[in-house]
Design a protein around this motif. Structure first.
Motif, PDB file in Angstrom:
ATOM      1  N   LYS A   1       0.835  -1.200   0.000  1.00 33.07           N
ATOM      2  CA  LYS A   1       0.000   0.000   0.000  1.00 33.07           C
ATOM      3  C   LYS A   1       0.874   1.256   0.000  1.00 33.07           C
ATOM      4  O   LYS A   1       0.582   2.233  -0.669  1.00 33.07           O
ATOM      5  CB  LYS A   1      -0.913   0.004   1.220  1.00 33.07           C
ATOM      6  N   ARG A   2       1.986   1.201   0.773  1.00 34.15           N
ATOM      7  CA  ARG A   2       2.857   2.372   0.899  1.00 34.15           C
ATOM      8  C   ARG A   2       4.318   1.928   0.908  1.00 34.15           C
ATOM      9  O   ARG A   2       4.698   1.044   1.665  1.00 34.15           O
ATOM     10  CB  ARG A   2       2.517   3.139   2.171  1.00 34.15           C
ATOM     11  N   ILE A   3       5.134   2.544   0.064  1.00 36.27           N
ATOM     12  CA  ILE A   3       6.535   2.156  -0.111  1.00 36.27           C
ATOM     13  C   ILE A   3       7.430   3.359   0.140  1.00 36.27           C
ATOM     14  O   ILE A   3       7.115   4.475  -0.284  1.00 36.27           O
ATOM     15  CB  ILE A   3       6.778   1.642  -1.549  1.00 36.27           C
ATOM     16  N   LEU A   4       8.561   3.114   0.800  1.00 36.99           N
ATOM     17  CA  LEU A   4       9.622   4.113   0.872  1.00 36.99           C
ATOM     18  C   LEU A   4      10.712   3.665  -0.087  1.00 36.99           C
ATOM     19  O   LEU A   4      11.327   2.615   0.107  1.00 36.99           O
ATOM     20  CB  LEU A   4      10.172   4.227   2.305  1.00 36.99           C
ATOM     21  N   LEU A   5      10.938   4.431  -1.133  1.00 36.50           N
ATOM     22  CA  LEU A   5      11.961   4.126  -2.124  1.00 36.50           C
ATOM     23  C   LEU A   5      13.221   4.905  -1.792  1.00 36.50           C
ATOM     24  O   LEU A   5      13.208   6.129  -1.714  1.00 36.50           O
ATOM     25  CB  LEU A   5      11.467   4.502  -3.527  1.00 36.50           C
ATOM     26  N   LYS A   6      14.322   4.193  -1.584  1.00 42.97           N
ATOM     27  CA  LYS A   6      15.611   4.832  -1.295  1.00 42.97           C
ATOM     28  C   LYS A   6      16.494   4.750  -2.536  1.00 42.97           C
ATOM     29  O   LYS A   6      16.734   3.672  -3.075  1.00 42.97           O
ATOM     30  CB  LYS A   6      16.301   4.114  -0.121  1.00 42.97           C
ATOM     31  N   LEU A   7      16.962   5.903  -2.992  1.00 44.28           N
ATOM     32  CA  LEU A   7      17.857   5.977  -4.145  1.00 44.28           C
ATOM     33  C   LEU A   7      19.168   6.614  -3.712  1.00 44.28           C
ATOM     34  O   LEU A   7      19.172   7.581  -2.952  1.00 44.28           O
ATOM     35  CB  LEU A   7      17.230   6.823  -5.261  1.00 44.28           C
ATOM     36  N   SER A   8      20.268   6.099  -4.208  1.00 38.37           N
ATOM     37  CA  SER A   8      21.556   6.727  -3.915  1.00 38.37           C
ATOM     38  C   SER A   8      21.752   7.920  -4.837  1.00 38.37           C
ATOM     39  O   SER A   8      21.213   7.962  -5.950  1.00 38.37           O
ATOM     40  CB  SER A   8      22.698   5.727  -4.103  1.00 38.37           C
ATOM     41  N   GLY A   9      22.529   8.879  -4.389  1.00 39.08           N
ATOM     42  CA  GLY A   9      22.853  10.005  -5.256  1.00 39.08           C
ATOM     43  C   GLY A   9      23.624   9.541  -6.477  1.00 39.08           C
ATOM     44  O   GLY A   9      23.398  10.021  -7.594  1.00 39.08           O
ATOM     45  N   GLU A  10      24.505   8.562  -6.280  1.00 39.39           N
ATOM     46  CA  GLU A  10      25.309   8.052  -7.387  1.00 39.39           C
ATOM     47  C   GLU A  10      24.444   7.464  -8.496  1.00 39.39           C
ATOM     48  O   GLU A  10      24.814   7.513  -9.667  1.00 39.39           O
ATOM     49  CB  GLU A  10      26.299   6.990  -6.893  1.00 39.39           C
ATOM     50  N   SER A  11      23.282   6.929  -8.134  1.00 41.03           N
ATOM     51  CA  SER A  11      22.407   6.335  -9.149  1.00 41.03           C
ATOM     52  C   SER A  11      21.918   7.373 -10.154  1.00 41.03           C
ATOM     53  O   SER A  11      21.609   7.042 -11.301  1.00 41.03           O
ATOM     54  CB  SER A  11      21.220   5.637  -8.481  1.00 41.03           C
ATOM     55  N   LEU A  12      21.849   8.636  -9.736  1.00 44.25           N
ATOM     56  CA  LEU A  12      21.371   9.689 -10.636  1.00 44.25           C
ATOM     57  C   LEU A  12      22.421  10.106 -11.663  1.00 44.25           C
ATOM     58  O   LEU A  12      22.116  10.818 -12.613  1.00 44.25           O
ATOM     59  CB  LEU A  12      20.936  10.923  -9.842  1.00 44.25           C
ATOM     60  N   MET A  13      23.663   9.660 -11.480  1.00 41.34           N
ATOM     61  CA  MET A  13      24.735  10.048 -12.404  1.00 41.34           C
ATOM     62  C   MET A  13      24.625   9.334 -13.742  1.00 41.34           C
ATOM     63  O   MET A  13      25.159   9.809 -14.741  1.00 41.34           O
ATOM     64  CB  MET A  13      26.110   9.730 -11.796  1.00 41.34           C
ATOM     65  N   GLY A  14      23.948   8.179 -13.758  1.00 36.41           N
ATOM     66  CA  GLY A  14      23.939   7.387 -14.980  1.00 36.41           C
ATOM     67  C   GLY A  14      25.354   6.998 -15.353  1.00 36.41           C
ATOM     68  O   GLY A  14      26.101   6.454 -14.534  1.00 36.41           O
ATOM     69  N   ASP A  15      25.753   7.280 -16.575  1.00 35.93           N
ATOM     70  CA  ASP A  15      27.113   6.969 -17.032  1.00 35.93           C
ATOM     71  C   ASP A  15      28.082   8.122 -16.822  1.00 35.93           C
ATOM     72  O   ASP A  15      29.246   8.037 -17.218  1.00 35.93           O
ATOM     73  CB  ASP A  15      27.087   6.584 -18.527  1.00 35.93           C
ATOM     74  N   LYS A  16      27.612   9.197 -16.215  1.00 40.63           N
ATOM     75  CA  LYS A  16      28.487  10.346 -15.977  1.00 40.63           C
ATOM     76  C   LYS A  16      29.400  10.091 -14.776  1.00 40.63           C
ATOM     77  O   LYS A  16      29.178   9.178 -13.977  1.00 40.63           O
ATOM     78  CB  LYS A  16      27.657  11.605 -15.721  1.00 40.63           C
ATOM     79  N   GLN A  17      30.407  10.915 -14.635  1.00 40.03           N
ATOM     80  CA  GLN A  17      31.322  10.812 -13.507  1.00 40.03           C
ATOM     81  C   GLN A  17      30.883  11.700 -12.337  1.00 40.03           C
ATOM     82  O   GLN A  17      31.394  11.561 -11.221  1.00 40.03           O
ATOM     83  CB  GLN A  17      32.746  11.217 -13.942  1.00 40.03           C
ATOM     84  N   TYR A  18      29.934  12.594 -12.601  1.00 41.65           N
ATOM     85  CA  TYR A  18      29.547  13.580 -11.597  1.00 41.65           C
ATOM     86  C   TYR A  18      28.210  14.176 -12.001  1.00 41.65           C
ATOM     87  O   TYR A  18      27.863  14.232 -13.187  1.00 41.65           O
ATOM     88  CB  TYR A  18      30.622  14.684 -11.523  1.00 41.65           C
ATOM     89  N   GLY A  19      27.439  14.623 -11.022  1.00 42.09           N
ATOM     90  CA  GLY A  19      26.220  15.367 -11.321  1.00 42.09           C
ATOM     91  C   GLY A  19      25.017  14.497 -11.628  1.00 42.09           C
ATOM     92  O   GLY A  19      24.885  13.386 -11.112  1.00 42.09           O
ATOM     93  N   ILE A  20      24.134  14.997 -12.472  1.00 46.49           N
ATOM     94  CA  ILE A  20      22.835  14.373 -12.724  1.00 46.49           C
ATOM     95  C   ILE A  20      22.674  14.055 -14.202  1.00 46.49           C
ATOM     96  O   ILE A  20      22.860  14.925 -15.059  1.00 46.49           O
ATOM     97  CB  ILE A  20      21.692  15.315 -12.267  1.00 46.49           C
ATOM     98  N   ASP A  21      22.322  12.810 -14.493  1.00 45.43           N
ATOM     99  CA  ASP A  21      22.026  12.379 -15.859  1.00 45.43           C
ATOM    100  C   ASP A  21      20.510  12.499 -16.057  1.00 45.43           C
ATOM    101  O   ASP A  21      19.734  11.747 -15.456  1.00 45.43           O
ATOM    102  CB  ASP A  21      22.493  10.933 -16.052  1.00 45.43           C
TER     103      ASP A  21
END
Length: 235
Positions: free
Chosen positions: A4-24
């Motif tokens: 019914k209710r989920i807490l989704l935890k994402l790492s900051g690194e996951s937002l980099m995609g294939d980049k070395q830094y920042g947000i993809d």
């Protein structure tokens, strides 16, 4: 739907995609679409994101910075990531609220537990930024704490690997994945799932943790639908 209710935890690194830094932006868009699909099934979702793609307090401390100061800087990095995900979610038609443990009235709401739960009940995705608002605590701890506070059914930790292994699968080809494991077994085997504070909070409150590959599109929906992917940690 199993939850019914989920807490989704994402790492900051996951937002980099294939980049070395920042947000993809492409990676963030994929996450937003996956979250949208689960919300469309009537599941309430809250999210906690790390800030390691921008700034890591622990790394800064090792280079000589005051730990508390570094941790506060890391909290601001999580807010930047939270705003990026909020924007991506709203672009795919998902209603959101960003709530932070540090007051920033111009860009978000302060975290108030009852208000957060009301937003979830109304079908809004709630993003929790700035960790717990306290130095010396990680965003894993924030995820565990917020999940307990809002009475989530589980913490789902989206990573770039498909579960918990006997060793780091990116470094050890012989590593074996667990389908299910208990909290006590994780302690005994000294496996790295979450930091100890977060992990203990989940164990004491009987809150299951599921570690899965968020980078594979559709995995979040499969998991929310009850398919057995990733690794389940429970008592």
């Amino acid at each position: 739907m199993n939850y019914k209710r989920i807490l989704l935890k994402l790492s900051g690194e996951s937002l980099m995609g294939d980049k070395q830094y920042g947000i993809d932006n492409e990676r963030v868009r994929q996450y937003a679409e996956d979250i949208r699909d689960v919300v469309a099934k009537g599941i309430e979702i809250a999210i906690v994101i790390g800030g390691g793609n921008i700034f890591r307090g622990l790394s800064a401390e090792k280079s000589g910075m005051d730990r508390a100061q570094a941790d506060y800087m890391g909290m601001l990095a999580t807010v930047i990531n939270s705003m990026a995900l909020q924007d991506a979610l709203e672009k795919v038609g998902v209603k959101t609220r960003l709530m932070t443990a540090i007051k920033m009235e111009q860009i978000c709401e302060p975290f108030i537990r009852r208000r957060a739960m009301r937003h979830l009940e109304k079908g809004r995705v709630v993003i929790f930024g700035a960790g717990t608002g306290n130095p010396y605590f990680t965003t894993d701890s924030a995820a565990a704490l917020r999940a307990i506070e809002i009475k989530a059914d589980a913490v789902m930790k989206g990573t770039r690997v498909d579960g918990i292994y006997t060793a780091d699968p990116e470094k050890d080809a012989s590593a074996v994945r667990f389908d299910e494991i208990t909290f006590r077994e994780v302690f005994a085997k000294n496996l790295n799932v979450m930091d100890m504070t977060a992990f203990t909070l989940c164990e004491e409150n009987k809150l299951p943790i599921i570690v899965f590959d968020m980078n594979k599109q559709g995995n979040f929906m499969k998991l929310a639908s009850g398919e057995k992917i990733g690794t389940l940690v429970r008592g």
